[in-house]
Design a protein around this motif. Structure first.
Motif, PDB file in Angstrom:
ATOM      1  N   ARG A 113       4.657  13.340  -0.056  1.00 35.00           N
ATOM      2  CA  ARG A 113       5.703  12.432  -0.308  1.00 35.00           C
ATOM      3  C   ARG A 113       5.179  11.288   0.207  1.00 35.00           C
ATOM      4  NH1 ARG A 113      11.218  13.839   1.990  1.00 35.00           N
ATOM      5  NH2 ARG A 113      11.707  11.726   0.947  1.00 35.00           N
ATOM      6  N   SER A 114       5.424  10.083  -0.383  1.00 37.54           N
ATOM      7  CA  SER A 114       4.721   8.641   0.098  1.00 37.54           C
ATOM      8  C   SER A 114       5.791   7.467  -0.040  1.00 37.54           C
ATOM      9  CB  SER A 114       3.454   8.314  -0.490  1.00 37.54           C
ATOM     10  OG  SER A 114       3.556   8.013  -1.870  1.00 37.54           O
ATOM     11  N   VAL A 115       5.635   6.548   0.668  1.00 41.88           N
ATOM     12  CA  VAL A 115       6.190   5.349   0.430  1.00 41.88           C
ATOM     13  C   VAL A 115       5.437   3.944   0.306  1.00 41.88           C
ATOM     14  CG1 VAL A 115       8.435   6.132   1.820  1.00 41.88           C
ATOM     15  CG2 VAL A 115       6.593   4.917   3.141  1.00 41.88           C
ATOM     16  N   THR A 116       5.996   3.021  -0.278  1.00 42.29           N
ATOM     17  CA  THR A 116       5.239   1.896  -0.447  1.00 42.29           C
ATOM     18  C   THR A 116       5.542   1.102   0.733  1.00 42.29           C
ATOM     19  OG1 THR A 116       5.302   1.806  -2.848  1.00 42.29           O
ATOM     20  CG2 THR A 116       4.861  -0.191  -1.925  1.00 42.29           C
ATOM     21  N   VAL A 117       4.637   0.507   1.455  1.00 40.25           N
ATOM     22  CA  VAL A 117       4.804  -0.323   2.639  1.00 40.25           C
ATOM     23  C   VAL A 117       4.044  -1.704   2.502  1.00 40.25           C
ATOM     24  CG1 VAL A 117       4.214  -0.608   5.163  1.00 40.25           C
ATOM     25  CG2 VAL A 117       4.663   1.873   4.106  1.00 40.25           C
ATOM     26  N   ASN A 118       4.944  -2.836   2.704  1.00 33.92           N
ATOM     27  CA  ASN A 118       4.349  -4.197   2.764  1.00 33.92           C
ATOM     28  C   ASN A 118       3.736  -4.579   3.838  1.00 33.92           C
ATOM     29  OD1 ASN A 118       3.723  -6.875   2.284  1.00 33.92           O
ATOM     30  ND2 ASN A 118       5.796  -7.154   2.113  1.00 33.92           N
ATOM     31  N   VAL A 153       0.858  -1.066   0.082  1.00 32.91           N
ATOM     32  CA  VAL A 153      -0.027  -0.084   0.072  1.00 32.91           C
ATOM     33  C   VAL A 153       0.908   1.141   0.001  1.00 32.91           C
ATOM     34  CG1 VAL A 153      -1.963  -1.196   1.212  1.00 32.91           C
ATOM     35  CG2 VAL A 153      -0.197   0.086   2.400  1.00 32.91           C
ATOM     36  N   GLU A 154       0.480   2.186  -0.460  1.00 28.80           N
ATOM     37  CA  GLU A 154       1.092   3.618  -0.448  1.00 28.80           C
ATOM     38  C   GLU A 154       0.655   4.421   0.850  1.00 28.80           C
ATOM     39  OE1 GLU A 154       3.093   5.354  -2.483  1.00 28.80           O
ATOM     40  OE2 GLU A 154       3.614   3.392  -3.413  1.00 28.80           O
ATOM     41  N   ARG A 155       1.646   4.662   1.616  1.00 21.37           N
ATOM     42  CA  ARG A 155       1.515   5.345   2.828  1.00 21.37           C
ATOM     43  C   ARG A 155       2.194   6.907   2.690  1.00 21.37           C
ATOM     44  NH1 ARG A 155      -1.684   3.049   7.103  1.00 21.37           N
ATOM     45  NH2 ARG A 155      -2.267   1.071   5.985  1.00 21.37           N
ATOM     46  N   ARG A 156       1.489   8.004   3.232  1.00 24.46           N
ATOM     47  CA  ARG A 156       2.179   9.113   3.487  1.00 24.46           C
ATOM     48  C   ARG A 156       3.124   9.027   4.649  1.00 24.46           C
ATOM     49  NH1 ARG A 156      -2.320  13.468   3.816  1.00 24.46           N
ATOM     50  NH2 ARG A 156      -1.055  13.691   6.003  1.00 24.46           N
ATOM     51  N   LEU A 157       4.395   9.944   4.398  1.00 18.77           N
ATOM     52  CA  LEU A 157       5.592   9.837   5.451  1.00 18.77           C
ATOM     53  C   LEU A 157       4.756   9.853   6.926  1.00 18.77           C
ATOM     54  CD1 LEU A 157       8.592  11.362   3.601  1.00 18.77           C
ATOM     55  CD2 LEU A 157       7.936   8.932   4.042  1.00 18.77           C
TER      56      LEU A 157
END
Length: 151
Positions: free
Chosen positions: A20-25, A5-9
């Motif tokens: 900005r966001s990161v992909t989190v498992n 899923v994409e999560r904001r910082l």
């Protein structure tokens, strides 16, 4: 299991084009997350995975549904029936936690068994930020010694 899923910082769900966001498992355990970022070594990961396996086999965690797996009737040589396997796993889990000691087992249980993020475990235990990484490392080292894992 990969559940990306994409999560904001700041931890909230990301909205396309906003910040900005990161992909989190989401399927990644807290222990494997620490290992992937080289915060713990392979020996510590193996010790933690052994503990988690016994924790899950012992069915210590609360269960929300009925077990639907088939239980064999009678013995089959050296194979333990499900009840005895559960009792043995609980015995191994208790021995491992006792081997780690009372000062280290709380963070070990939270991160390895309850799968809490390290920052959440630090907050719950009332510890300063980043203190948990050091204490968890010591707990995993002691756990690896308990299991007889070599460096």
């Amino acid at each position: 299991m990969r559940e990306l899923v994409e999560r904001r910082l700041d931890g909230r769900t990301a909205v396309a084009g906003r910040g900005r966001s990161v992909t989190v498992n989401l399927g990644e355990s807290a222990l494997s997350w620490l290992g992937a970022r080289k915060h713990i070594d392979a020996r510590q990961i193996e010790a933690g995975e052994r503990l988690r396996t016994d924790y899950e086999r012992a069915s210590i965690a609360p269960s929300v549904t009925m077990r639907w797996d088939v239980s064999p009737r009678g013995g089959r040589g050296d194979v333990l029936d499900p009840t005895m396997a559960q009792i043995e796993a609980k015995r191994r889990f208790d021995a491992a936690m006792a081997g780690v000691g009372p000062g280290l087992s709380d963070v070990l249980w939270r991160v390895v068994c309850a799968d809490e993020r390290l920052a959440d475990a630090e907050r719950a235990l009332g510890w300063p930020a980043r203190a948990g990484k050091l204490v968890l490392g010591l707990a995993l080292d002691r756990l690896a010694e308990h299991y007889g894992l070599r460096r």
